[in-house]
Every structure is written in structure tokens, then in C-alpha cells.
Design an enzyme around this catalytic site. Structure first.
Site, PDB file in Angstrom:
ATOM      1  CE  LYS A 242       0.723  -0.442  -5.459  1.00  0.00           C
ATOM      2  NZ  LYS A 242       0.240   0.949  -5.688  1.00  0.00           N
TER       3      LYS A 242
ATOM      4  CB  SER B 141       1.445   3.008  -2.497  1.00  0.00           C
ATOM      5  OG  SER B 141       0.660   2.904  -3.675  1.00  0.00           O
TER       6      SER B 141
ATOM      7  CB  SER C 219       0.634   5.190  -5.820  1.00  0.00           C
ATOM      8  OG  SER C 219       0.499   5.503  -4.465  1.00  0.00           O
TER       9      SER C 219
HETATM   10  N1  GLN Z   1       0.235   8.911  -1.275  1.00  0.00           N
HETATM   11  C1  GLN Z   1      -1.171   8.964  -1.537  1.00  0.00           C
HETATM   12  C2  GLN Z   1      -1.909   8.296  -0.413  1.00  0.00           C
HETATM   13  O1  GLN Z   1      -1.291   7.901   0.506  1.00  0.00           O
HETATM   14  C3  GLN Z   1      -1.496   8.302  -2.842  1.00  0.00           C
HETATM   15  C4  GLN Z   1      -1.393   6.833  -2.785  1.00  0.00           C
HETATM   16  C5  GLN Z   1      -1.767   6.181  -4.069  1.00  0.00           C
HETATM   17  O2  GLN Z   1      -1.767   6.790  -5.127  1.00  0.00           O
HETATM   18  N2  GLN Z   1      -2.121   4.930  -3.977  1.00  0.00           N
HETATM   19  O3  GLN Z   1      -3.088   8.164  -0.430  1.00  0.00           O
END
Ligand code: GLN
Length: 493
Positions: free
Chosen positions: A82, A157, A181
Site C-alpha cells: 500500500k 482504503s 480498510s
Molecule cells: N473507512 C474508514 C475511514 O474512512 C476506515 C479507513 C481505514 O481503515 N483506514 O476512516
């Protein structure tokens, strides 16, 4: 093309050991497949050809000297990271204009360990900007498409990490999970996706979102591949004081089955408003399969879990606001030139460098931490955090693992969810686990009856007992099989 990246870790290593092919050929083939397939998906932001060949050389030398077995659990395996993970000499953009030109001067521990374990690094993967989001649509460098349906999001994400594995562009990738995410894109793309317990994997060199919530974990197409990756990743790192030395072999109990195990079901999760029927049906089906394999289903209560979302959208933005303060155009990041005063430069750089969702989180965090407001939100959110942690602890007095949905629905279409608060609900079943700090994972269990898209179930482990969830996942894998490469990108063997 041999399509080595569509193979499992053991298949690749058997081929290397039997001299059917070399690590150099694995690297060449994987890079060629990315060049051929990724233009349709856009999982990769940067391809690290030179690093891939250099590592292939190291692996081939080890093979020539009869040291393949000593190389580590990912020897010769195509991997990718990532883009919030530093890898020396590569861009680490977090999919943000703010870091468009930032080149890592050092390597994150999780990346270093993956490479030390023999992984062949193919590149850096697309994500929501600074990991804010659930669809990878907030990337400043374009969307990533779901390999199962190119009109749908891969989740987020860590959307690039999930899509790369689902399309067979890498055997193992790494993602990070602050509220879901890793698990949610894993479920949208139909692959195994593990968020270990907080502290299992070092966060050193991973650009921070919420430091008390972030955790790194692997994506793979089989439970064993994910467990092998976890063996490479886990362990104490002197550079991250929250990391632990657990000394677990995550592959050790995969074949043990679930006979005699107690699997918790949370009725409030199963009856949750917003949970799609096709997802609920799959979770119920997986529960029934586990029961037929000898597990006992036990209802457990997490009375405070419904407050997790509220606590997260206080704690997450507060930590993000603090962590993102360093991107000020002086110490790090994009700089809007031509200002005489620093205030003007700072304001314009942050306005232009950050996208709308990042700005929303920063504003939210700065408000929530301001004098007078802090006591009203931050403290209660921390108290809720303690209550949720206690809920899980209590639940695990009577069960070995909890089975739950991952996402309330399967992958949605691009642009389908434009309201941020609706998007935030994507993580309604994953967020409480980050709040409590234990491990959770997505296990793919086939396709939804209505959407025809992948559905996953979530297995949630007691604190530092991630081997429990992997064992249950392996039992489900005997029923559902390992995750396939998405049909459109599948290859004959
Ligand atoms: N979707 C969640 C957010 O927008 C979690 C994102 C994540 O785990 N990085 O914060």
C-alpha cells in the site's frame, strides 16, 4: 506467460525448489502481467522493476546455494505494498497531491520484513487519500477498479492492495486498517484479508492515520498464504514501542478444524438495520457450515458496540488531525510557492495539497480538540472505547472467536455513495474491533445471491489470539475453497 502471481506461495516455492523456474522468471512474468492487466484495474501507482530484479537475484543465489528453505516464508513470492508504506527510493504518496513528489528516504519495518522473508517487491498500490475512505475513490491519482466488475469499487482504503491480489497481479500484498480498510476491500474483492491485533505488526514507516487504531496486515487468496505472510510480518520492533513479540506460528493450527470450538454470534449485528439480505444469508450459511464441522454456536452480546462508530469518528479525526499537522509545506509536502508570509503559504499549500475528505477529517479533528469542545467529545469517546474493549473481553470468556458480517453490502458502483456519512457506514461491523484493538479478518464465502459479487464473513479473535480466527477461516476454506482470481482475469492451469 506462466502467470506465477496467480499461484499460491507453496506452489511457487515448490517450482523454485524443483528448478522448474527461477525467481528471475517469476519477477519477469509478474511484471509482464502487471503491464498487461493493470491498465484495466489501476491497482499500482508505481512499479518497482529494479527492486524486483535485485531481490530475484538474491533468491536465485540462495537457491543455487541450497538455502531456499532458510530464506523465509515468502521466498520468491510476488508482493506489493500500500502506498502509505515507505520503501526506500520509491514514491510514498498516500494517494495525495500533498506527497506527490515525496521519495522515501527509508523503509518501513513491514516492507523490510516482507523483503527479508524473500518477497519479490513489485510496487506500490493505490488507496484512499491518507487512508480516509471505503472505496479508493478519494485517491488523487485516479480510481482502482474491482476485478470482479470493473464498474464497481474495490473497497477501501486499501483498494489497490485488494484488487491486485484479486486480479492475480501479486500473491500477497500489504494493507493497513484503521477502521476496516483491510477487511472491507478484502470482502469486496473476495480474498483473505487479515487485520491482526494492534501491536502484532510494527507501524514504523507506515504513514500514520490514527496511531492508536492503525494496523498493517496481509491480503492473499488462501488462508495459508496469509498466515505465512503474518509469520514474516509479526514481531517486536525496537522502532515501534507498541509492537509485541508474540512468537506465534500462524500456520501451526490451520489443519486442526473447528470441532469443539465455540463460535460467537452477535444478534445485534445480524439484525442490524442496513445489513443486506444476501450478506446476512451468507453469514448464516457460514455459521451453519461451522456447526456441521463440529463448532458450537453461542450468542454473545456486545452492548456498547453500537457506539463504536461515534467514538471512531471522534478519535480517528483527532488522531488524523494531529498526525497530518506535519504536512505543512515546510517540513513535508506540497508547497504553494510565491507567498511572502508563512501563514499564506501554509494555508494555500494545505488547501491545494489535501483533497476534500482529508480536509474534512482535519477540520473535524481540529474542532474536536479545541478548548471547551475537547471535554465534551474526546473524553467520552475514550470512555466508550474502554466499554467496548470490556465488552469483547467479556464475550471471549465464553467463545473462541466471533463470526460477523464484514460490510453491510457487496461492492457498490462508482459514484453510487456520495454522502460521506453513508460511506462511513461501510465500516459498521469492523470499527469496534480497531477500537478494542483485537484482530479481525475477512474470509470469502462465495457470491451474493442478488449482486453476484463476492461476500466475506468476518472472524474476530480475542486479543493476541489471531491464530484462532485463522484456524476457523481455514475450516471455512475446506468448504468454500481458496479464493479464485476474479473470473475475467483467471488463467488456465
Ligand atoms: N473507512 C474508514 C475511514 O474512512 C476506515 C479507513 C481505514 O481503515 N483506514 O476512516
Amino acid at each position: 506467460m506462466a502467470n506465477f502471481a496467480t499461484m499460491s506461495v507453496r506452489e511457487i516455492q515448490a517450482g523454485l525448489a524443483g528448478k522448474q523456474f527461477s525467481a528471475r522468471e517469476v519477477a519477469e512474468d509478474a511484471l509482464a502481467r502487471i503491464a498487461a492487466v493493470d491498465p484495466q484495474i489501476h491497482a499500482f501507482l508505481e512499479v518497482t522493476e529494479e527492486a524486483a530484479y535485485e531481490q530475484a537475484r538474491t533468491v536465485d543465489e540462495a537457491i543455487a546455494e541450497g538455502r531456499l528453505a532458510e530464506m523465509g516464508p515468502l521466498a520468491g513470492v510476488p508482493v506489493a505494498f500500500k502506498d502509505n508504506m515507505n520503501m526506500k527510493g520509491t514514491h510514498t504518496t498516500c494517494s495525495s497531491r500533498m506527497l506527490e513528489n515525496y521519495v522515501s528516504p527509508y523503509t518501513a519495518t513491514c516492507v523490510a520484513k516482507t523483503i527479508e522473508a524473500g518477497g519479490i517487491p513489485l510496487g506500490k498500490l493505490n488507496m484512499d487519500e491518507f487512508a480516509f475512505g471505503s472505496s479508493t475513490e478519494t485517491s488523487a491519482f485516479g480510481i482502482t477498479r474491482n476485478p470482479w466488475d470493473l464498474e464497481r469499487v474495490p473497497g477501501g482504503s486499501s483498494g489497490g492492495s485488494a484488487a491486485a491480489v484479486a486480479a492475480g497481479l501479486a500473491t500477497v500484498t500489504l494493507g493497513s486498517d484503521t477502521g476496516g480498510s483491510i477487511r472491507q476491500p478484502g470482502s469486496f474483492c473476495g480474498i483473505v484479508a487479515v487485520k491482526p491485533a494492534y501491536g502484532t505488526v510494527s507501524r514504523y514507516g507506515v504513514v500514520a492515520f490514527g496511531s492508536s487504531l492503525d494496523q498493517v496486515g496481509p491480503f492473499a487468496r488462501s488462508v495459508e498464504d496469509a498466515a505465512l505472510a503474518l509469520n514474516a510480518l509479526a514481531g517486536h520492533d525496537p522502532l515501534d514501542c507498541t509492537s509485541q513479540q508474540l512468537g506465534v506460528d500462524y500456520t501451526a493450527n490451520l489443519a486442526e478444524g473447528v470441532a469443539g470450538m465455540k463460535v460467537g454470534i452477535v444478534p445485534a449485528f445480524m439484525q442490524a438495520e442496513g445489513l443486506d439480505g444476501e450478506v446476512r444469508a451468507k453469514v448464516e450459511e457460514a455459521a451453519a457450515k461451522l456447526e456441521s464441522l463440529g463448532a458450537e454456536l453461542v450468542e454473545v452480546d456486545l452492548p456498547n458496540a453500537q457506539a463504536a462508530m461515534s467514538a471512531y469518528y471522534v478519535l480517528g479525526p483527532c488522531e488524523a488531525f494531529s498526525n497530518l499537522a506535519r504536512f505543512d509545506s515546510v517540513r513535508y509536502g506540497y508547497c504553494a510557492e510565491g507567498h511572502k508570509d508563512l501563514g499564506g503559504q501554509y494555508e494555500e499549500s494545505r488547501h491545494e495539497g489535501f483533497g476534500p475528505e482529508a480536509r474534512r477529517r482535519i477540520m473535524l479533528g481540529s474542532y474536536l480538540l479545541s478548548a471547551g469542545v475537547y471535554d465534551k467529545y474526546y473524553y467520552p469517546a475514550q470512555q466508550v472505547r474502554t466499554l467496548i474493549t470490556q465488552d469483547y473481553r467479556r464475550a471471549y470468556e465464553s467463545v473462541d472467536v466471533i463470526l460477523a458480517p464484514v460490510s453491510p453490502r457487496t461492492a457498490f458502483k462508482f459514484g453510487e455513495i456520495s454522502d460521506p456519512t453513508t460511506m462511513y457506514l461501510s465500516d459498521m461491523f469492523t470499527i469496534s474491533i480497531n477500537i478494542a484493538g483485537n484482530g479481525g479478518m475477512n474470509m470469502p464465502v462465495g457470491l451474493g445471491a442478488e449482486s453476484g459479487m463476492p461476500v466475506g464473513v468476518q472472524l474476530i479473535a480475542p486479543q493476541f489470539k489471531d491464530e484462532n480466527m485463522l484456524r476457523v477461516a481455514a475450516a471455512l476454506e475446506t468448504v468454500y475453497g481458496p479464493a479464485p482470481v476474479a473470473p475475467q482475469f483467471a488463467v488456465e492451469r
